[in-house]
Every structure is written in structure tokens, then in C-alpha cells.
Design an enzyme around this catalytic site. Structure first.
Site, mmCIF file in Angstrom:
data_model
loop_
_atom_site.group_PDB
_atom_site.id
_atom_site.type_symbol
_atom_site.label_atom_id
_atom_site.label_comp_id
_atom_site.label_asym_id
_atom_site.label_seq_id
_atom_site.Cartn_x
_atom_site.Cartn_y
_atom_site.Cartn_z
ATOM 1 N N ARG A 106 0.842 -1.216 0.000
ATOM 2 C CA ARG A 106 0.000 0.000 0.000
ATOM 3 C C ARG A 106 0.868 1.252 0.000
ATOM 4 N NH1 ARG A 106 -3.924 0.280 4.632
ATOM 5 N NH2 ARG A 106 -2.079 -0.202 5.873
ATOM 6 N N SER A 163 8.496 -4.907 6.045
ATOM 7 C CA SER A 163 8.245 -5.959 7.046
ATOM 8 C C SER A 163 9.131 -7.175 6.862
ATOM 9 C CB SER A 163 6.769 -6.345 6.996
ATOM 10 O OG SER A 163 6.003 -5.163 7.011
ATOM 11 N N ASP A 185 6.738 -3.634 10.324
ATOM 12 C CA ASP A 185 5.279 -3.540 10.499
ATOM 13 C C ASP A 185 4.864 -3.712 11.952
ATOM 14 O OD1 ASP A 185 4.390 -6.820 9.073
ATOM 15 O OD2 ASP A 185 5.964 -6.203 10.474
HETATM 16 C C1 0WK Z 1 -1.379 -4.916 7.917
HETATM 17 C C2 0WK Z 1 -0.224 -3.938 8.126
HETATM 18 C C3 0WK Z 1 1.013 -4.428 7.425
HETATM 19 C C4 0WK Z 1 1.334 -5.827 7.876
HETATM 20 C C5 0WK Z 1 0.147 -6.697 7.646
HETATM 21 C C6 0WK Z 1 0.401 -8.076 8.154
HETATM 22 O O1 0WK Z 1 -0.564 -2.670 7.632
HETATM 23 O O2 0WK Z 1 2.088 -3.596 7.676
HETATM 24 O O3 0WK Z 1 2.470 -6.311 7.215
HETATM 25 O O4 0WK Z 1 -1.003 -6.204 8.317
HETATM 26 O O5 0WK Z 1 -0.702 -8.856 7.897
HETATM 27 P P1 0WK Z 1 -0.901 -9.715 6.573
HETATM 28 O O6 0WK Z 1 -1.307 -8.774 5.536
HETATM 29 O O7 0WK Z 1 0.408 -10.372 6.297
HETATM 30 O O8 0WK Z 1 -1.947 -10.673 6.934
HETATM 31 C C1 BGC Z 2 9.265 -10.734 8.874
HETATM 32 C C2 BGC Z 2 9.021 -9.647 9.891
HETATM 33 C C3 BGC Z 2 7.585 -9.182 9.815
HETATM 34 C C4 BGC Z 2 6.643 -10.352 9.927
HETATM 35 C C5 BGC Z 2 5.214 -9.957 9.840
HETATM 36 C C6 BGC Z 2 8.221 -11.822 9.027
HETATM 37 O O1 BGC Z 2 8.373 -12.761 8.022
HETATM 38 O O2 BGC Z 2 10.547 -11.287 9.060
HETATM 39 O O3 BGC Z 2 9.875 -8.587 9.664
HETATM 40 O O4 BGC Z 2 7.379 -8.304 10.865
HETATM 41 O O5 BGC Z 2 6.914 -11.287 8.920
HETATM 42 O O6 BGC Z 2 4.901 -9.383 8.659
#
Ligand code: 0WK
Ligand code: BGC
Length: 851
Positions: free
Chosen positions: A473, A537, A591
Site C-alpha cells: 500500500r 516488514s 510492520d
Molecule cells: C497490515 C499492516 C502491514 C502488515 C500486515 C500483516 O498494515 O504492515 O504487514 O497487516 O498482515 P498480513 O497482511 O500479512 O496478513
Molecule cells: C518478517 C518480519 C515481519 C513479519 C510480519 C516476518 O516474516 O521477518 O519482519 O514483521 O513477517 O509481517
């Protein structure tokens, strides 16, 4: 014998005539009651009970093995024990060995314990003669009384019938009572695998070829029927596909008065004298008539005998016709089922009255043809009173029991107990301390240079990037006063094709800059140089707020020429490559840190950031004095733990790694890495489930052993699938989800798949909870507090969308960190907002420090 006498006898017998119209009314009455009982409609009190038996298919003929059958109540106060050998489709048929025992009246009217001890004693006596040795024996219990079954081997007696009245049994699970009695005998290793009603035994005892019986009818001391019904019509089951055998319990039909038109004073008297007046309305033979004539004060002569016969004939004819009316109601249900065999319906018949009475069966069949002229019905006498049928059900039940055991063995390693979780918590704590000291540790405890939380005075417009989660994003964050404008966010999600995430670093960062430029154009920000925060992240060794060396990719990313590089420099280089673009990158943020900051803006107690999404990680505010990599010992700094790599050094988590986890790790693009993450996060749970489902299919526990191609496809099961399957769905809805994955499942399969998902996600939540407990306990001890109140800011699709995950994490933290009061605060707007706040705080602190 004179005319008058004959006339009064005839008048008497006329009462036993049931007209066709009355039979049709009874048929309709029973059918109506059956449908109301199936629907379990509130307020309706149907007099037939329609009890599911958990027998879900008619015999396949493939069943094999030796089975012990105990028959209690099928024919009044007798008990029968059988040894049945099933030889499958090809094997020669073997006749069962059986022995009958008469149950003394004092036992049928005594205590339940006496009855079951008597039964267990008969079993031992029978087996002693058979010399079966000490092999484990599987027993099918043919218990022919109204029971509410909750499984193939769980059955609660509703009420006694047929002259039995043992105390302490009604409302009890009769399988458990029998098990206890067998244990008291302590002679043989007998496992009670199934409890079956005699009608089911009769139905299942028929040869499936050329056509399996779909109805079981018994007319003996009592009478009853069962049939194969579509599960979607059985309300209490909440299923949509397949069939189940329903025990009609039609003996109680008319208890509400529906039989009054055909009841005679003799029936009412008989009912009053019965052990259970007002229940189980009439159907009995010669003895009754005998008693009736004596009441008329006649001493039987030859002619009298003829009259007696006429009386018997009248009573049994009515019984046969009433039975036929009930049977045609059942046939109507069977014939309404679109899945039924086109070859008409086969009815298995059993019971001494049906078999031995000279005219009963013929009259019954004749009446069935009268009441259901278009029904193509075949009557098949059941062999050995259903003993074989009970053995078939037992064979099916033991196959299901074996499957259950195999499922439990497969899932047992996923069921973690608190000792194991405490060990994970302690090992994580040790690794944290080693990481802070800069010693070798799988948890790298990376300083983030974020030393203060937002205090609400931050202001300004910021650009933010959010890379590393499900979506990439670009955000425009307007930070205004907390009391007035607050924080406004405009953002856009951009796709990140695999060619970019697994291409070159240059391609990746050029793609990022393209997205920023598009976003600026869309929001009339082109040419404005807003401070930009980069939520990146992945594990980065930060050398400052705007400097982060990528240590290694995770979560399926592997763009080349990035690891070991300063990510901010890579971004700035891409900006330079894009002529005419000015961007001021001020901060790189993980993140978890962005999430902590964005929640910290709402709740000043928020000092921990947690992500459980594609990947998993946590950060928290550590005492600077404990952070050896950063000079200074006053104040705190946020530490990005990178806990996803916990256990990569082989010093922890070994015992939790099942063969399924190892397969997932081996098939990942970073085998041996991110071992904690691979047990917890969304990118991997679906794959672990797929591996377990494959294993259970190999064991023929699932899908009848059918290996569907879709199940061989890597990553076909997304973690979203677990969330859906584990949400409050009916079995048929779960089945529908499986169908979307081209997995043809029955409702039993659907249940098993759900259990697998529950076991995998629950383990993930518990392990994650152990990690959070280690962090909050560290903070509490850092501050020398007995009790700590702290807020954890959380984000990530798994934590947010899974129906039970978040609660299970909280439960684990409550158990493992009882001295901490932990509030979990879901992050709104993700970590982009938090990243902007990191810049805003940095600007505020820089401003305070002055030029
Ligand atoms: C939303 C956050 C973002 C993070 C994500 C983790 O804005 O920075 O990396 O959540 O959740 P996912 O999208 O991997 O389920
Ligand atoms: C990354 C982290 C991150 C996490 C959640 C992991 O795979 O090493 O830096 O915070 O995922 O997104």
C-alpha cells in the site's frame, strides 16, 4: 352353541375390523407424526420418535472379521449371544454360532446392574465354550428398546418396553452400563463398538445384492421399523448430504389418542394392566383372546376352540393390518427420497410373530399392496434375527473407530499442553536475552531507533509505504490534533506480481517508485516532497531510523541483490532512476513497530506490536540499558524481535516439528529458516493442513482413501480456508467449501477436515501466545513489577479474520503470564499510520532538539 352366542361373539370380533379408510387415516397419521418428529418442530409432540441410529449406509458386503453380538430384548425376556464371522464379498458364508439365555423375571424387574451383570455373565459363559482365547473382541450390542443415540456407540435409554422395568437404566448410556458390567467380569477383552436396534440389525443383515434392504421391520414381542432417510430431513443432525438409518419407534404411535377409533375395550384393559399404561398402544395374540373368553365365562368346547381361533384370527389380522398401515407410511418416506434405488424397495423382516404366525406376513403384505398399490416392495426375511446385521454395523463402527484412533494419533502432536508452552516461553526468553547481548541467538532483537511513543502533539502530512503483508500500500497520512482532525489516511493497494517479488531488487524498487508516482498523481501530490516512512516488514539491521540492512527475505520474497543492502538506499536509488521525482525517505519501520505506534496513538499503554498474518513477528519497548548494540542506558528503545526465526538454531521447537511441518519447511523457498513463523503464520497453516489431509487420505481415514489431484497441489489450501471451515458452519456448508477445492467429501469427511484445521490453528495460536507471554513477562521483570498492565497492538489477517485464533492467543497469555494484565488492541488502518507517526515523532524530537 346357539345363534345368540355366536351373534355376540361376532359383535365382539367386529370391533377388531379396521376399515381401509381407517388404515389410510392411520397411515397418514403415522406419516404426519414421522415428519413432525424428523423436523423436531417446537411445540409439536409427535408420538413416534424417529431416532437417528448413526448407521449411514446399507451394507457394502465388504465387511470382514469376527464379531460378538449380544441381543437383549429382541424377543422378550430372552437374551442371545452370537459369534458372527463376516467374510466379505468373496469369502464363503459362515453360519453364526449362537446361544439363547432366558432372563429371570426378577432380573427384568430388578436393578440395571443386575441385568447388565447377567448379560455380561452370559457373554463369558458363551465365550468360555467357544474358546476364543485372549484376543481383543469387538462386540455389537443389539438393544431393542427406545434409545436416543448420539453416536454408533452411545445410546441413552428413553423408556423400557416389553415388560422390562430395571431401575437405574432409563436416561443412562446403556453402552457404558454394559462396558462396566463386562469390566466387572474381567474375563475377556471385549470392546463394545456399536449399539444397534433390532430393526437396524434386521435391515443390515440382508445381502446387499441384488439390492440392499432400506427398511427393517420387526414384529415380535414388540414391533418397530427403521429405514434409510436423507440426513437433510433429520433436523437434529444439521447435515445436508447422505443418508442415515432412522429408528421409527412406532410402538408409541397413538399414545396421543390417534388409535382410539380402532381401540377396543379389550385393548384398553390390556393397556391398563400393562407395566406402562397409556404407552406403546396394542398388537398381541392368542393369550389375550383366551383371557377374553374366560371373562365371558365360557368353558371351551371344540366349537369354542373354533371361536377362539376366530378371535385369534381377528386380533392378529388387525395387528397385521395396522402394522401394514405403519409400514406403508415408512415406504412413503423411502419412496420420496430421490436417491433411492430404482428397483423398488426391499424390506427386511424379522421377529417371531412375523415369521412364525401362519397368516401374519401374508396379510401384512396384502395390506401393503392395498394401501400402496404402486409401491414395488420386496420382503426379505432377515437371517439369524439380525445377528449378522449387528455384526455388519459393528464392522462399520470398528472401521470408524480405527479411523478415529488414526486421526487422534495424527493430531496428537498438535495438541500442546501447558508444560510444553511454558518451555517455549522460557526458551524464547533465553533467546531474547542472548539476542539483546549480541550473543548468538535465533532471535536477533534488532534495535529500531524508535525511542518514544506518539504523545498527540505530532502534526503534518506524510507519505507511507507498507510492504511485506498481503497487500502493498501507498498511504497519505495527515496527522492533525488528536482532539480535532485526528489522523486522516488516503491509501491505495497495489498488486505485487511474483515476477517482482522474486525478480531483481531493481525491478522491485522501481515498481515501488512507479506506484508512489501513480498515487501522487491520483492525489495531486506530484511535486510535493512529503516525509516518507517505509514500512518494510522483513528482518533489517537498523543503523538508524532511516537506515536498514536487509538481513534476509521471508514470506516468499526473494528479489535478488537486496539481502545485505541498505533498503533505504535501494529505494533512494530507484527514486533517482525515476527522473523528476523528489521523495524524502525519513524512516524505515518494521510492520510490528508501525502497528505498535498506530495503537500507541490510541492507547499510551501500548508498548508491544504483534503481527500474525502472512508472517509473524513482535516488537516491544526494551530498557536501553539492556540493548548492548546501542550505547546509553537511560530510556527505552523499541526492539524488533524477528521472532519468526526462533528455533532456526535448532535449540528450540524441535519437539514440535511433525513430519507435516518438515514437509512444508522442505518445500518452502527458505528451508530451515523462519521455523517459528512456519508453525504459526498464515502463509504456512494451509500447507500444514494439506499435508495432514494427504496423510489421512493415505490412511483411508478421509475421502474413502480417494486421492484427489487438487490435494496434491501446493498452496491450494489458503489460510482463509481454515478460517471459513472453523467458523460456525453447518457440516454441509463445510462440504460445499471442500467441493470448491474439488474434494468430494461426505459430512463425516467435512467434520474430520474441520478437526484438522482446528488442531493446526490452535497449536499456532498457543505457540504465538507463549511468545507474547515471554515478551510481557520480560517487560514486567524489567520494571521490577508484581503486576503489569500493558497493551499489545495487533495486526495481520490471521489474527483478525480467523474465528478463534485471537481468543486462543489470549487464553494462552492469560495462563502463561498471570501477573500481566494484557489488552490486545486491533490496529486500525494498519502500520502505515504507525510508520507516519514514527516520522512525526522523529520530526517532533528533532524539532525539540532544535536546528
Ligand atoms: C497490515 C499492516 C502491514 C502488515 C500486515 C500483516 O498494515 O504492515 O504487514 O497487516 O498482515 P498480513 O497482511 O500479512 O496478513
Ligand atoms: C518478517 C518480519 C515481519 C513479519 C510480519 C516476518 O516474516 O521477518 O519482519 O514483521 O513477517 O509481517
Amino acid at each position: 352353541m346357539n345363534e345368540n352366542t355366536l351373534e355376540s361373539v361376532q359383535q365382539c370380533l367386529n370391533q377388531f375390523d379396521v376399515t381401509e379408510e381407517q388404515l389410510q387415516q392411520i397411515q397418514a397419521g403415522i406419516l404426519g407424526d414421522m415428519e413432525r418428529a424428523l423436523g423436531r418442530q417446537a411445540g409439536s409432540s409427535p408420538s413416534v420418535q424417529m431416532l437417528p441410529t448413526y448407521v449411514r449406509s446399507t451394507p457394502r458386503g465388504t465387511e470382514q472379521g469376527d464379531f460378538l453380538v449380544l441381543e437383549l430384548g429382541a424377543s422378550g425376556a430372552t437374551l442371545r449371544v452370537l459369534w458372527v464371522t463376516l467374510t466379505g464379498i468373496s469369502g464363503p458364508r459362515k453360519e453364526p454360532v449362537s446361544q439363547e439365555f432366558t432372563i429371570p423375571t426378577e432380573i427384568t424387574l430388578g436393578t440395571g446392574q443386575q441385568l447388565f451383570d447377567f448379560a455380561a455373565g452370559c457373554l463369558v459363559q458363551f465365550l468360555d465354550q467357544l474358546q476364543v482365547g485372549s484376543q481383543p473382541i469387538q462386540l455389537g450390542f443389539n438393544f431393542s428398546f427406545p434409545c436416543h443415540q448420539t453416536g454408533l456407540n452411545q445410546s441413552t435409554l428413553i423408556s423400557w418396553t416389553k415388560g422390562f422395568r430395571c431401575s437405574g437404566v432409563e436416561g443412562q448410556d446403556v453402552v457404558q452400563l454394559l462396558r462396566e458390567a463386562i469390566q466387572r467380569q474381567g474375563a475377556y477383552n471385549i470392546e463394545v463398538v456399536a449399539v444397534v436396534n433390532d430393526t437396524v440389525g434386521a435391515m443390515m443383515s440382508c445381502d446387499p445384492s441384488p439390492q440392499a434392504c432400506e427398511v427393517g421391520l420387526v414384529v415380535d414381542t414388540g414391533t418397530n421399523a427403521c429405514y434409510m432417510e436423507e440426513v437433510r430431513h433429520v433436523a437434529e443432525l444439521k447435515e445436508d448430504r447422505g443418508r442415515i438409518c432412522v429408528n421409527v419407534q412406532w410402538g408409541s404411535f397413538g399414545d396421543g389418542g390417534a388409535l382410539e377409533p380402532v381401540q377396543t375395550p379389550f385393548d384398553l384393559q390390556l393397556d391398563q394392566e400393562s407395566l406402562h399404561p397409556g404407552t406403546q398402544s396394542p398388537s398381541h395374540g392368542r393369550a389375550r383372546a383366551q383371557a377374553m373368553l374366560q371373562e365371558l365365562g365360557l368353558t371351551p368346547s371344540a366349537q369354542d376352540c373354533a371361536q377362539v381361533q376366530r378371535v385369534c384370527g381377528a386380533v392378529s389380522s388387525r395387528a397385521a393390518r395396522l402394522c401394514a398401515a405403519a409400514l406403508t407410511a415408512v415406504l412413503a418416506r423411502v419412496r420420496s427420497n430421490p436417491e433411492r434405488s430404482p428397483l423398488g424397495v426391499s424390506v427386511a423382516t424379522g421377529g417371531r410373530l412375523y415369521k412364525q404366525h401362519p397368516r401374519f406376513s401374508a396379510l401384512l403384505q396384502q395390506t401393503v399392496r392395498l394401501l400402496a398399490p404402486d409401491a414395488d416392495v420386496t420382503f426379505v426375511p432377515s437371517e439369524d434375527g439380525g445377528g449378522r446385521g449387528v455384526a455388519v454395523v459393528t464392522a462399520v463402527a470398528s472401521r470408524l473407530a480405527l479411523q478415529r484412533r488414526q486421526l487422534e494419533e495424527t493430531l496428537a502432536p498438535f495438541r500442546l499442553h501447558s508444560q510444553q508452552l511454558k518451555a517455549v516461553q522460557a526458551q524464547m526468553r533465553e533467546s531474547m536475552v542472548r539476542g539483546l547481548r549480541g550473543e548468538s541467538s535465533s532471535i536477533r532483537m534488532l534495535p529500531t531507533y524508535v525511542c518514544a511513543m506518539p504523545d498527540g502533539t505530532e502534526r503534518g502530512d506524510f507519505l507511507a509505504l507498507d510492504l511485506g503483508g498481503t497487500n502493498f500500500r501507498v498511504l497519505w497520512v495527515k496527522v492533525g490534533s488528536r482532539s480535532e482532525e485526528g489522523i486522516k489516511i488516503i491509501n491505495r493497494v497495489f498488486s505485487l506480481p511474483e515476477s517482482v517479488t522474486q525478480g531483481t531488487g531493481q525491478q522491485l524498487f522501481d515498481h515501488i517508485v512507479d506506484c508512489i508516482v501513480d498515487f501522487q498523481k491520483e492525489n495531486n501530490l506530484s511535486g510535493q516532497t512529503l516525509p516518507l516512512s517505509f514500512t518494510f516488514s522483513f528482518p533489517c539491521k537498523q543503523l538508524g531510523l532511516d537506515q536498514g540492512i536487509l538481513l534476509n527475505w521471508t514470506k516468499g520474497f526473494k528479489a535478488s541483490d537486496c539481502e545485505g543492502q541498505d533498503v533505504v538506499s535501494l529505494l533512494r536509488a530507484a527514486i533517482r532512476r525515476r527522473q523528476g521525482v523528489e521523495l524524502n525517505v525519513v524512516a524505515i519501520v518494521n510492520d510490528t513497530v508501525g502497528t505498535m505506534m498506530s495503537c500507541g496513538y490510541e492507547d499510551p499503554h501500548c508498548e508491544v506490536g504483534l503481527i500474525v498474518g502472512t508472517g509473524t513477528n513482535a516488537c516491544y519497548m526494551e530498557e536501553l540499558g539492556n540493548v548492548c548494540a546501542v550505547p546509553g542506558d537511560r530510556g527505552r528503545m523499541c526492539i524488533n524481535m524477528e521472532w519468526g526465526a526462533f528455533g532456526d538454531d535448532g535449540l528450540a521447537l524441535q519437539e514440535f516439528y511433525t513430519p507435516f511441518d518438515l514437509s512444508v519447511d522442505q518445500a518452502s523457498i527458505n528451508p530451515g529458516k523462519q521455523r517459528y513463523e512456519k508453525l504459526i503464520s498464515g502463509m504456512y497453516l494451509g500447507e500444514i493442513v494439506r499435508q495432514v489431509l494427504l496423510h489421512l487420505t493415505h490412511l483411508r481415514v478421509l475421502f474413502g482413501g480417494q486421492e484427489f489431484p487438487s490435494l496434491q497441489t501446493k498452496d491450494i489450501i489458503k489460510t482463509k480456508f481454515l478460517s471459513e471451515i472453523e467458523s460456525d458452519l453447518e457440516r454441509w456448508q463445510v462440504r460445499a467449501i471442500l467441493e470448491k477445492l474439488d474434494l468430494q467429501a461426505d459430512c463425516e469427511d467435512a467434520l474430520l477436515v474441520r478437526e484438522v484445521c482446528q488442531a493446526v490453528s490452535r497449536r499456532a495460536a498457543q505457540l504465538c501466545g507463549a511468545g507474547v507471554a515471554a515478551v510481557v513477562e520480560k517487560i514486567r521483570e524489567n520494571r521490577g513489577l508484581d503486576r503489569l498492565s500493558v497493551t499489545v497492538g495487533v495486526d495481520g489477517t490471521l489474527y483478525k479474520l480467523h474465528p478463534h485464533f485471537s481468543e486462543q492467543v489470549k487464553d494462552a497469555v492469560r495462563e502463561l503470564a498471570p501477573q500481566c494484565c494484557v489488552r490486545f488492541l486491533l490496529s486500525e488502518d494498519g502500520s502505515g499510520k504507525g510508520a507516519a507517526l514514527v516520522s512525526a515523532v522523529a520530526c517532533r524530537l528533532a524539532g525539540a532538539a532544535g536546528p
